[in-house]
Design an enzyme around this catalytic site. Structure first.
Site, PDB file in Angstrom:
ATOM      1  CB  SER A 195      -7.733   3.500   3.060  1.00 38.59           C
ATOM      2  OG  SER A 195      -6.954   2.853   4.055  1.00 38.59           O
TER       3      SER A 195
ATOM      4  CE  LYS B  71      -3.893   1.770   2.784  1.00 36.24           C
ATOM      5  NZ  LYS B  71      -4.762   1.446   3.940  1.00 36.24           N
TER       6      LYS B  71
ATOM      7  CG  MET C 278      -4.133   6.074   3.570  1.00 34.30           C
ATOM      8  SD  MET C 278      -2.789   5.054   4.194  1.00 34.30           S
ATOM      9  CE  MET C 278      -2.261   6.022   5.605  1.00 34.30           C
TER      10      MET C 278
ATOM     11  CB  ILE D  84      -7.121   3.359  11.045  1.00 36.01           C
ATOM     12  CG1 ILE D  84      -7.034   4.118  12.367  1.00 36.01           C
ATOM     13  CG2 ILE D  84      -7.922   4.135  10.014  1.00 36.01           C
ATOM     14  CD1 ILE D  84      -6.325   5.451  12.264  1.00 36.01           C
ATOM     15  N   GLY D  85     -10.012   1.547  10.610  1.00 38.36           N
ATOM     16  CA  GLY D  85     -11.446   1.483  10.854  1.00 38.36           C
ATOM     17  C   GLY D  85     -12.116   0.435   9.978  1.00 38.36           C
ATOM     18  N   GLY D  86     -11.259  -0.363   9.312  1.00 34.66           N
ATOM     19  CA  GLY D  86     -11.767  -1.386   8.400  1.00 34.66           C
ATOM     20  C   GLY D  86     -11.045  -1.386   7.068  1.00 34.66           C
ATOM     21  CB  SER D  87      -8.190   0.672   5.869  1.00 32.22           C
ATOM     22  OG  SER D  87      -8.810   1.917   6.052  1.00 32.22           O
TER      23      SER D  87
END
Length: 540
Positions: free
Chosen positions: A216, A141, A190, A237-240
């Site tokens: 992201s 990434k 992101m 960080i939240g589902g990336s």
């Protein structure tokens, strides 16, 4: 406004983006640019079969790129395949994937081929592999620093400022034998659940280019589905990691903080530590996820990154009969018809195989989701705003929450940390009282959505607040327009639930894969992978 390094004149975000896109295209060798007469038409939604049907690849290139990471590694480690041949094949296929889905942010083909030749020379000299990932091409990434390449993370302001050194994870992977050749596209900072920014534009889902590959880490998911990478690394960080895996029907692991190194990675919001950003693998099989995870932990990342915990990779012995909680919805958004069906069928098959299933009360999910949202904007959006202002870059419409946010004071931030701790304590107590091995639930409320329509990260983000280990896995089920119709008795849980379920378009989604999520406790990466394998056996 950014200032040109050469003549000191101001440079706008538009100029920086245009130059960056052109530089990226120019970095692809002419022989890897698809002839215009072979390109699929823009109206062709599914481009996953194009490499095989186009006649543009040699049979050897197709054979190599059809292998999984776990199939490639023993062939590379025994000398059956040369790293240079494997690397060239994936470089060409990645170049094609980018031309069809806009999934790349950087290439380093020269570095890749030099590294690959070094791997082959070492093997010819010693008869041994360099390490557990000997000669294996791995995509990264965009936020992973590689010396000499930008890490824009979707900001025009970061264009033209190449990294001075490799990230700790990249150094560890290279020592294990990996070969780096591309970095993949991400959304601005992101912080969008789709992969779209003002520098590179939008990455599309190769399975249906009308739909999102998620975010992201959506450049990674698109590349892997196109078989332009056997194994990629993203962040979450939240589902990336889990969102792009679910949108494209591949596999991923969201580890707890401290298992994999994060040192010298670029953040979209530097200094934000209320919820930890972690990184992890994306691949077409769960076996590949395990191979990567064990290889990284066996490399003793705690000697490279002070944030890593000295926990070696552990062997897990599961009970014959698992106790799994099922969360049918998260009290905010009910899953759409295909996801609800996949969840029901998976639960039914697990029960038929002798496992014990219980219902999980989603009573705490909304608070966890609200905590995540407040943590993300605790600085009032200032970190992102400052980067945008440097070039005059406009806010993306998906980032409205950051434009209206109010900065918290230190005391308010500390109060939020206390609320987070209390939430984590309460969830752990409930988990222990239920005596469960894992939680089964949707990864996202839909299989994927049309570009620009993503809403709701509640199913993934709560487990970032809790820092639990989780995988997203392809169930083997796919959307069926003849079966997946909204239940006549459906009652929405709120406006977002209503919008998501009303927007579900079975015609567009027909045939696309459906994923689910498995969650285990904190630092239980080995366990959640082992349970995932058990679930896949049952589904098979």
């Amino acid at each position: 406004m950014a200032i040109s390094k050469t003549n000191g004149t101001p440079v706008s975000w538009k100029q920086l983006g245009e130059k960056k896109r052109q530089d990226l295209l120019s970095s692809i060798p002419k022989e890897w640019l698809i002839p215009a007469d072979l390109l699929p038409s823009e109206s062709q939604d599914d481009v996953t079969t194009w490499p095989e049907s186009s006649g543009w690849f040699t049979q050897e290139e197709l054979d190599i790129t059809s292998l999984t990471a776990a199939e490639l590694v023993p062939r590379l480690a025994s000398g059956q395949l040369k790293s240079e041949d494997v690397t060239k094949a994936f470089c060409k296929r990645a170049a094609a994937a980018h031309q069809l889905t806009n999934c790349l942010a950087e290439t380093c083909f020269d570095r890749a081929l030099t590294t690959a030749r070094e791997r082959d020379a070492y093997f010819a000299r010693t008869g041994k592999p360099v390490g557990p990932l000997h000669g294996l091409p791995i995509s990264l990434k965009d936020n992973f620093n590689l010396q000499g390449l930008d890490a824009t993370v979707g900001f025009a302001s970061h264009v033209g400022y190449p990294a001075k050194s490799d990230s700790a994870l990249a150094a560890l992977l290279e020592d294990a034998g990996a070969v780096f050749y591309v970095k993949t596209n991400v959304p601005t900072a992101m912080m969008i659940a789709e992969t779209v920014n003002n520098v590179f534009g939008r990455t599309m889902n190769p399975r249906n280019r009308q739909t999102t590959s998620g975010g992201s880490s959506g450049g990674e998911s698109a590349l892997i589905v196109m078989k332009g990478s056997p194994l990629g690394v993203g962040s979450d960080i939240g589902g990336s990691l889990r969102i792009p895996a679910a949108c494209t029907g591949i596999f991923t692991l969201r580890p707890s903080a401290g298992r994999f190194p994060v040192r010298n990675c670029r953040s979209g919001m530097p200094g934000q530590e209320a919820v930890a950003s972690v990184n992890g693998p994306l691949a077409s099989t769960l076996h590949d996820i395990e191979l990567y995870s064990k290889s990284v932990v066996d490399g003793k990342p705690w000697l490279r990154d002070p944030k890593c915990l000295p926990i070696p990779w552990r062997t897990v012995e599961l009970p014959t009969k698992l106790r799994i909680a099922v969360m049918w919805h998260d009290s905010m958004v009910k899953p759409t018809a295909p996801v609800a069906r996949a969840l029901r069928e998976t639960a039914r098959k697990l029960e038929a195989a002798g496992h014990e299933l219980i219902d999980w009360d989603p009573v705490d999910q909304k608070q966890g989701n609200d905590l995540l949202a407040r943590m993300f904007v605790a600085d009032g959006g200032i970190a992102i705003k400052k980067e945008l202002e440097r070039t005059g870059e406009p806010w993306r419409p998906e980032m409205e929450a950051y434009t209206v946010a109010k900065e918290l004071g230190t005391y308010e931030m500390w109060q939020m940390h206390l609320e987070r701790t209390e939430f984590q304590n309460r969830y752990l107590d409930r988990w222990n009282k239920a005596g469960i091995d894992a939680l089964l639930c949707p990864t996202i409320p839909f299989n994927t959505v049309k570009n620009g329509k993503f809403q709701h990260v509640g199913y993934t983000g709560v487990y970032n607040v809790l820092d639990y280990s989780a995988i997203s896995f392809a169930t083997g089920f796919s959307v069926d327009k003849n079966v997946d119709k909204t239940d006549p008795s459906y009652e929405p849980l709120g406006p977002i639930c209503k919008a998501i379920n009303e927007e579900f378009d079975a015609e567009t989604m027909h045939g696309l894969p459906i994923s689910l999520q498995l969650v285990a406790g904190r630092l239980e990466e080995e366990k959640v992978i082992a349970i995932g394998k058990r679930v896949l056996e049952v589904l098979a």
